[in-house]
Design a protein around this motif. Sequence first.
Motif, PDB file in Angstrom:
ATOM      1  N   PRO A   1       0.816  -1.227   0.000  1.00  0.00           N
ATOM      2  CA  PRO A   1       0.000   0.000   0.000  1.00  0.00           C
ATOM      3  C   PRO A   1       0.845   1.271   0.000  1.00  0.00           C
ATOM      4  N   SER A   2       2.029   1.220   0.606  1.00  0.00           N
ATOM      5  CA  SER A   2       2.864   2.425   0.716  1.00  0.00           C
ATOM      6  C   SER A   2       3.941   2.500  -0.361  1.00  0.00           C
ATOM      7  N   TRP A   3       3.831   1.665  -1.401  1.00  0.00           N
ATOM      8  CA  TRP A   3       4.888   1.588  -2.393  1.00  0.00           C
ATOM      9  C   TRP A   3       5.207   2.945  -3.011  1.00  0.00           C
ATOM     10  N   TYR A   4       4.170   3.713  -3.322  1.00  0.00           N
ATOM     11  CA  TYR A   4       4.388   5.032  -3.904  1.00  0.00           C
ATOM     12  C   TYR A   4       4.129   6.152  -2.901  1.00  0.00           C
ATOM     13  N   HIS A   5       4.372   5.835  -1.632  1.00  0.00           N
ATOM     14  CA  HIS A   5       4.277   6.872  -0.605  1.00  0.00           C
ATOM     15  C   HIS A   5       5.604   7.044   0.126  1.00  0.00           C
ATOM     16  N   PHE A   6       6.148   5.948   0.647  1.00  0.00           N
ATOM     17  CA  PHE A   6       7.346   6.039   1.466  1.00  0.00           C
ATOM     18  C   PHE A   6       8.538   6.631   0.717  1.00  0.00           C
TER      19      PHE A   6
END
Length: 409
Positions: free
Chosen positions: A160-165
């Motif tokens: 879910p956080s692949w393109y956030h972190f």
Amino acid sequence: MTSPRNPPFRAEHIGSLLRPEQLVQHRYDVAAKKATPESLVPIEQQAIRDIVALQQSCGIHSLTNGEYSRHQFWGTFFETLNGMEEVNLREGGYDMSIFRQYAPDVKSFMHAKTIPNSVTVATGKISHTGKSSYLPEFEFMKTLVPADQVKNIKITLASPSWYHFRYGPKRAYVKGAYDNDDDYFADVAKAYQTELKILYDAGLRNAQVDDPNLAYFCSEAMLEGWKADPENFQTADEQFLAYMKFYNACFERPADLHLGIHLCRGNYLGSKHFSEGAYDRIAKIMFNKLNVSTFYLEYDTPRAGGFEPLKFLPRDKNVVLGVVTSKFPELENKEEMVGRVHKAADFVAEGDGESGNKTSREEALKRLSVSPQCGFASHAEGNALGYEDMRKKLLLVRNIADEVWPGEP
């Protein structure tokens, strides 16, 4: 409560498997417009048939398509959502300052004078299109196994956080699309729930999230970088807790959909890893707060630390011990690996005792499985070993499982 079983099976693997050279080259030819997308289909499908047969011959029950339908391990889930844009495809480029420079994978890419392949951010409100990018993989896999084995097919999913972190604070979305993480997380979660429902309705009962980002919170280098970043509006611990809440919203699902998560420290070209650090720092919170049934953990090298954090494993959850490396061809000693599994079980039992529920090694072993530490080909070219090396590694995993849990799949 007892932990679910079958899946996970005693002998597992993480998902990606070495791709045939013909498949890799033909996909590049399609990208270069030297071949048509249609011409790739029969090559890809035959390669998948072959790799399913290999897994079956090695006694693996949690079957994947080797991720042969993808160029990289995460697929195209985010790229196919409404509101998401691959800004690296923009004419004239994009602002590279959006990256969190101390994120382990970004730092490694930059060191190599390159950038992550896909630079995808939210430029509008995120929503699911109703069409799953993972579904075609599952539908083809269903044609390759008997009906009673469809429930064993495993589909690997993007974090879910692949393109956030990887991006700096509030840089995963442009101004005007979202003003804060909470709103961004809420819409990603709705899209993720829709994806899981589509797959579930098609018959999927075994899914695994591939997640490098949570393991990065074990890295002292990353944590020091986080602390020194004046743009951060919360501590690393606060961000980790925010991710727990975010992931749980994404992972809402029917009770009979087995969902696991693989914590990866990097599996890049030339068998490179991106980060180091033991699970001690995150294990207690993650094991108890994250709504998954199974944790696939890397334990092939000292950089992953010891088994002590397994003391925090709840009685209703499993750990798959990645004690066999997928990065290099040298074959581990089976008896040594069996000993490591027993040692891990002793820590699980010790943790049960400390919480007032004393158990034996044999009882603790019921919540464990064994696997390679990561996939064999998170990227198209794969790790620094050969096809036959991979087959021997899968057989070794099976043989370890047969000695520790005789007669169990």
